[in-house]
Design a protein around this motif. Sequence first.
Motif, mmCIF file in Angstrom:
data_model
loop_
_atom_site.group_PDB
_atom_site.id
_atom_site.type_symbol
_atom_site.label_atom_id
_atom_site.label_comp_id
_atom_site.label_asym_id
_atom_site.label_seq_id
_atom_site.Cartn_x
_atom_site.Cartn_y
_atom_site.Cartn_z
ATOM 1 N N PRO A 1 0.897 -1.176 0.162
ATOM 2 C CA PRO A 1 -0.349 0.082 0.080
ATOM 3 C C PRO A 1 1.138 1.194 0.040
ATOM 4 O O PRO A 1 2.431 1.626 0.207
ATOM 5 N N ARG A 2 0.053 2.401 -0.624
ATOM 6 C CA ARG A 2 1.144 3.431 -0.446
ATOM 7 C C ARG A 2 0.745 4.398 0.882
ATOM 8 O O ARG A 2 0.278 5.172 0.809
ATOM 9 N N GLU A 3 2.216 3.742 1.429
ATOM 10 C CA GLU A 3 2.353 4.896 3.037
ATOM 11 C C GLU A 3 4.079 5.804 2.863
ATOM 12 O O GLU A 3 4.049 5.004 1.684
ATOM 13 N N PRO A 4 3.824 5.722 3.678
ATOM 14 C CA PRO A 4 4.099 6.750 4.141
ATOM 15 C C PRO A 4 5.773 6.902 3.691
ATOM 16 O O PRO A 4 6.846 7.626 3.114
ATOM 17 N N LEU A 5 5.854 5.673 4.099
ATOM 18 C CA LEU A 5 7.612 5.097 4.482
ATOM 19 C C LEU A 5 7.944 4.494 2.802
ATOM 20 O O LEU A 5 8.849 5.010 2.699
ATOM 21 N N VAL A 6 6.801 4.097 2.320
ATOM 22 C CA VAL A 6 7.575 3.684 0.486
ATOM 23 C C VAL A 6 7.537 5.358 -0.059
ATOM 24 O O VAL A 6 8.084 5.115 -1.137
ATOM 25 N N GLU A 7 6.101 6.142 0.427
ATOM 26 C CA GLU A 7 6.404 6.663 -0.921
ATOM 27 C C GLU A 7 7.876 7.855 -0.452
ATOM 28 O O GLU A 7 8.695 9.135 -1.158
ATOM 29 N N GLY A 8 8.457 7.532 0.762
ATOM 30 C CA GLY A 8 9.369 8.894 1.230
ATOM 31 C C GLY A 8 10.652 7.765 0.945
ATOM 32 O O GLY A 8 11.992 8.175 0.375
ATOM 33 N N VAL A 9 10.667 6.325 0.556
ATOM 34 C CA VAL A 9 11.328 6.514 -0.128
ATOM 35 C C VAL A 9 11.961 6.101 -1.365
ATOM 36 O O VAL A 9 12.602 6.760 -2.451
ATOM 37 N N ASP A 10 10.485 6.637 -2.599
ATOM 38 C CA ASP A 10 10.047 7.169 -3.897
ATOM 39 C C ASP A 10 11.075 7.945 -4.170
ATOM 40 O O ASP A 10 12.297 8.266 -4.482
ATOM 41 N N VAL A 11 10.593 9.442 -2.653
ATOM 42 C CA VAL A 11 11.505 10.414 -2.932
ATOM 43 C C VAL A 11 13.136 10.606 -2.710
ATOM 44 O O VAL A 11 13.405 10.999 -3.589
#
Length: 256
Positions: free
Chosen positions: A44-54
């Motif tokens: 799921p698009r959680e803040p942790l995954v989105e942070g790694v994306d950035v």
Amino acid sequence: MTYLTHRLRTLYEGDTDRAHRFRYGLLAFDLATLLFIVVSSFMPREPLVEGVDVLIGAAVTADFLSRLAICPRPGREFLRPTTWADLAAIASFLAPIVGEGAGFLRILRTLRLLRTYQLLDRLRADFLFFRRNEEVIIAAVNLAVFVFVMTGIVFATQHGRNPAIGNYVDALYFTVTSLTTTGYGDVTLHGTGGRLVSVVVMICGVTLFLRLAQVLFRPYKVRFPCPTCGLQRHETDAVHCKACGTGLNIPDEGAY
């Protein structure tokens, strides 16, 4: 040339041990990024995954700008498909910042593996396994990149309006069954766009699949340029070039 540009050119194009380690690090980063793309597609698009994306997007941006800085003609870089793939991947990795939902574009990061072919000479020098299986490895990478890219496109264009494509596994299943011409028929793509995507998967995928099969099953040959005619591939025990008859002096690994 500024000091920073000189340092970057040394790292990206130099022949020092430090430069070789740096380029191997870039290759490891590409492979790790690819692994993250695959794993995160099921999360799921959680803040942790989105942070790694950035973070990955920032690293890819720095790499892209560094390559652009050392390029003699930066404008020509924008004529390369891999350059636009990098830009699309950067935009997608940074999507949490700009608020866009084009997450499937991260799959285009797999095209980055094609650019690591600049390491071929060093890989040949450092690894006997790579020297012996170079064509098989390259053909397998080409096929894998195609599968990942087409899976991303299938998912992006069909998810939400095609009940048969519920996740990336469904998209991967359709891509593999299409390029192998198995075609079970339990998953099909809707609309004219879906049919066009299916045609691309079948034509291009089968071509890449047959190329891999060809290099897997044909007799092993060594790569050694003939000094007269330039023929590259010869039998392992060749004494003369079969094209022009010139004597060859092919180095071996000391094994019989």
